[in-house]
Write an enzyme that holds these catalytic residues in place. Structure first.
Site, short mmCIF file in Angstrom:
data_model
loop_
_atom_site.label_atom_id
_atom_site.label_comp_id
_atom_site.label_asym_id
_atom_site.label_seq_id
_atom_site.Cartn_x
_atom_site.Cartn_y
_atom_site.Cartn_z
N ASP A 36 0.83 -1.21 0.00
CA ASP A 36 0.00 0.00 0.00
C ASP A 36 0.87 1.26 0.00
O ASP A 36 1.99 1.25 0.49
CB ASP A 36 -0.92 -0.03 1.24
CG ASP A 36 -2.11 0.90 1.10
OD1 ASP A 36 -2.35 1.41 -0.02
OD2 ASP A 36 -2.80 1.13 2.10
N GLY A 37 0.30 2.33 -0.55
CA GLY A 37 0.97 3.64 -0.48
C GLY A 37 1.54 4.13 -1.79
O GLY A 37 2.25 5.15 -1.81
N ARG A 49 -0.75 9.05 -9.86
CA ARG A 49 -0.89 7.80 -9.10
C ARG A 49 -0.32 6.61 -9.87
O ARG A 49 0.31 5.72 -9.28
CB ARG A 49 -2.37 7.54 -8.77
CG ARG A 49 -2.98 8.56 -7.82
CD ARG A 49 -4.43 8.19 -7.50
NE ARG A 49 -4.51 6.84 -6.99
CZ ARG A 49 -4.30 6.48 -5.72
NH1 ARG A 49 -4.03 7.40 -4.81
NH2 ARG A 49 -4.38 5.22 -5.35
N SER A 81 -7.67 -5.53 -5.16
CA SER A 81 -8.80 -6.03 -4.37
C SER A 81 -10.10 -5.92 -5.18
O SER A 81 -10.17 -5.20 -6.18
CB SER A 81 -8.93 -5.22 -3.07
OG SER A 81 -9.45 -3.93 -3.34
N ASN A 84 -11.00 -2.40 -5.37
CA ASN A 84 -10.18 -1.48 -6.18
C ASN A 84 -10.82 -1.15 -7.54
O ASN A 84 -10.40 -0.22 -8.21
CB ASN A 84 -8.76 -2.04 -6.39
CG ASN A 84 -7.89 -1.99 -5.15
OD1 ASN A 84 -7.01 -2.83 -4.95
ND2 ASN A 84 -8.11 -1.00 -4.29
N TRP A 85 -11.86 -1.91 -7.93
CA TRP A 85 -12.59 -1.57 -9.17
C TRP A 85 -13.28 -0.22 -9.07
O TRP A 85 -13.68 0.35 -10.09
CB TRP A 85 -13.65 -2.64 -9.49
CG TRP A 85 -13.08 -3.96 -9.90
CD1 TRP A 85 -13.04 -5.10 -9.17
CD2 TRP A 85 -12.48 -4.29 -11.18
NE1 TRP A 85 -12.45 -6.12 -9.89
CE2 TRP A 85 -12.10 -5.65 -11.13
CE3 TRP A 85 -12.23 -3.56 -12.35
CZ2 TRP A 85 -11.47 -6.30 -12.19
CZ3 TRP A 85 -11.61 -4.21 -13.41
CH2 TRP A 85 -11.24 -5.56 -13.32
N ARG A 87 -11.97 2.48 -8.36
CA ARG A 87 -11.04 3.56 -8.73
C ARG A 87 -11.29 4.03 -10.17
O ARG A 87 -11.93 3.32 -10.95
CB ARG A 87 -9.61 3.07 -8.57
CG ARG A 87 -9.31 2.74 -7.12
CD ARG A 87 -7.86 2.36 -6.94
NE ARG A 87 -7.61 2.07 -5.53
CZ ARG A 87 -6.40 2.12 -4.98
NH1 ARG A 87 -5.36 2.43 -5.71
NH2 ARG A 87 -6.27 1.84 -3.70
N ARG A 207 -5.27 -1.49 9.12
CA ARG A 207 -6.46 -2.28 8.82
C ARG A 207 -6.13 -3.42 7.88
O ARG A 207 -5.07 -3.45 7.25
CB ARG A 207 -7.59 -1.40 8.25
CG ARG A 207 -7.20 -0.64 7.01
CD ARG A 207 -8.38 0.16 6.44
NE ARG A 207 -7.90 1.08 5.43
CZ ARG A 207 -7.65 2.38 5.62
NH1 ARG A 207 -7.86 2.93 6.79
NH2 ARG A 207 -7.20 3.12 4.63
N GLU A 220 0.91 -12.78 12.85
CA GLU A 220 1.55 -11.61 13.45
C GLU A 220 1.54 -10.47 12.44
O GLU A 220 1.94 -10.66 11.28
CB GLU A 220 3.01 -11.94 13.83
CG GLU A 220 3.13 -12.97 14.93
CD GLU A 220 2.51 -12.53 16.25
OE1 GLU A 220 2.55 -11.32 16.57
OE2 GLU A 220 1.99 -13.40 16.97
C1 IPE Z 1 -5.47 -2.73 -0.12
O1 IPE Z 1 -5.10 -1.41 -0.30
C2 IPE Z 1 -5.49 -3.46 -1.44
C3 IPE Z 1 -4.19 -3.70 -2.06
C4 IPE Z 1 -3.03 -3.42 -1.56
C5 IPE Z 1 -4.25 -4.32 -3.36
P1 IPE Z 1 -6.19 -0.25 -0.48
O2 IPE Z 1 -5.44 1.01 -0.64
O3 IPE Z 1 -7.14 -0.61 -1.56
O4 IPE Z 1 -6.95 -0.31 0.90
P2 IPE Z 1 -7.78 0.80 1.68
O5 IPE Z 1 -8.78 1.35 0.72
O6 IPE Z 1 -6.81 1.84 2.10
O7 IPE Z 1 -8.37 0.07 2.84
C1 IPE Z 2 -1.49 0.27 -3.34
O1 IPE Z 2 -1.30 1.66 -3.38
C2 IPE Z 2 -1.79 -0.31 -4.70
C3 IPE Z 2 -3.14 -0.82 -4.87
C4 IPE Z 2 -4.09 -0.78 -4.00
C5 IPE Z 2 -3.45 -1.40 -6.17
P1 IPE Z 2 -2.52 2.68 -3.37
O2 IPE Z 2 -2.87 3.00 -4.78
O3 IPE Z 2 -3.62 2.20 -2.54
O4 IPE Z 2 -1.82 3.95 -2.72
P2 IPE Z 2 -2.45 4.96 -1.67
O5 IPE Z 2 -2.98 4.14 -0.54
O6 IPE Z 2 -3.53 5.70 -2.37
O7 IPE Z 2 -1.31 5.83 -1.26
MG MG Z 3 -4.07 2.41 -0.57
#
Ligand code: IPE
Ligand code: IPE
Ligand code: MG
Length: 261
Positions: A36-37, A49, A81, A84-85, A87, A207, A220
């Site tokens: 994430d991030g 992004r 996930s 993620n659709w 987005r 989370r 863990e």
């Molecule tokens: C979790 O990250 C899904 C993946 C890393 C693929 P998200 O960025 O989608 O999760 P939330 O929305 O912050 O909970």
């Molecule tokens: C994780 O990074 C990648 C996926 C969920 C596919 P994010 O795209 O969720 O990055 P942030 O959380 O917006 O920084």
């Molecule tokens: Mg994220």
């Protein structure tokens, strides 16, 4: 220390010092990662992004290689996930394109390191060209043994549980009184894999985000502020060192406290 580790974690580096703190006889068998991030990483650099997602590919390469060299049996990466659709279309499209490019380019990484690819999540929702590429690499690596790389795509823990329940109901060999936790687990996407010992989440979020809900019962959890595109082998080592300091009780008491009640 083996040559395989010495040539990868060079003596004199921070990661070599970390590696010396790792007990190689007590590694987590299964490490799962919520990558994430990427978006925040990109934003902090004035990038889009999708550029963050592209930068995250290098972290995937490095984490896969480091985990395999360490001797981890299963590495699960949460890449996309069910949620993620939601987005923007352009971001979603770019994510699938990046995955396809990664598989085309990195199949060598899997073959040369004796790694097996396994996909979890709803296959029926994946773009056809991505699915073809995934199935090509799954077949190519199906006899590899050193480590299994599980990629969670179009994955949601609740969907996985409901799908498992449906398959059980449809399976006429299963009588209700025969259903127990072991039988149930055989109907999950992760059938046959050990539960994760260690779950890493980058970017500081506390989370689970619908990841491996059944399987993380006693995992863990290690959360780092590091954003996924900055994640490197030393961070994996930090997570393992921290994991080995934990006292995993599984609801029991410490063995040395037995008999002191
Ligand atoms: C979790 O990250 C899904 C993946 C890393 C693929 P998200 O960025 O989608 O999760 P939330 O929305 O912050 O909970
Ligand atoms: C994780 O990074 C990648 C996926 C969920 C596919 P994010 O795209 O969720 O990055 P942030 O959380 O917006 O920084
Ligand atoms: Mg994220």
């Amino acid at each position: 220390m083996s040559k395989i580790l010495e040539e990868y974690f060079r003596p004199g580096t921070e990661e070599h010092a970390l590696l010396e703190q790792v007990d190689l006889a007590r590694l987590p068998r299964h490490v799962a990662v919520i990558m994430d991030g990427n978006g925040r990483w990109a934003k902090s650099r004035g990038l889009s992004r999708v550029e963050g997602h592209a930068a995250g590919s290098e972290s995937v390469h490095e984490t896969v290689e480091a985990a395999a060299r360490l001797g981890i049996e299963v590495l699960t990466l949460f890449a996309f996930s069910r949620e993620n659709w939601k987005r923007p279309r352009q971001e979603v499209g770019r994510l699938w394109q990046l995955l396809k490019e990664f598989l085309k380019k990195e199949d060598k990484l899997l073959v040369e390191n004796d790694l097996r690819l396994r996909i979890i999540g709803r296959r029926d929702g994946l773009p056809a060209r991505v699915l073809r590429e995934l199935e090509r690499v799954e077949t190519l690596t199906k006899n590899n043994r050193r480590m299994t790389v599980v990629v969670a795509l179009n994955y949601g823990g609740r969907t996985e549980l409901v799908d498992a329940a449906r398959r059980i109901l449809e399976d006429k060999r299963i009588r209700p009184r025969d259903l127990d936790e072991d039988v149930f687990a055989r109907y999950l996407d992760t059938a046959g894999l050990p539960d994760p010992d260690l779950l890493i989440r980058t970017s500081g979020e506390l989370r689970i985000s619908n990841f491996l809900l059944w399987q993380v019962a006693y995992t863990e959890i290690w959360v780092t502020q590091v954003l996924w595109p900055d994640f490197r082998r030393r961070h994996l080592l930090q997570a393992v060192v921290e994991y080995q300091r934990r006292d995993r009780r599984f609801g029991d008491v410490k063995s040395r406290e037995r008999g002191t009640a």
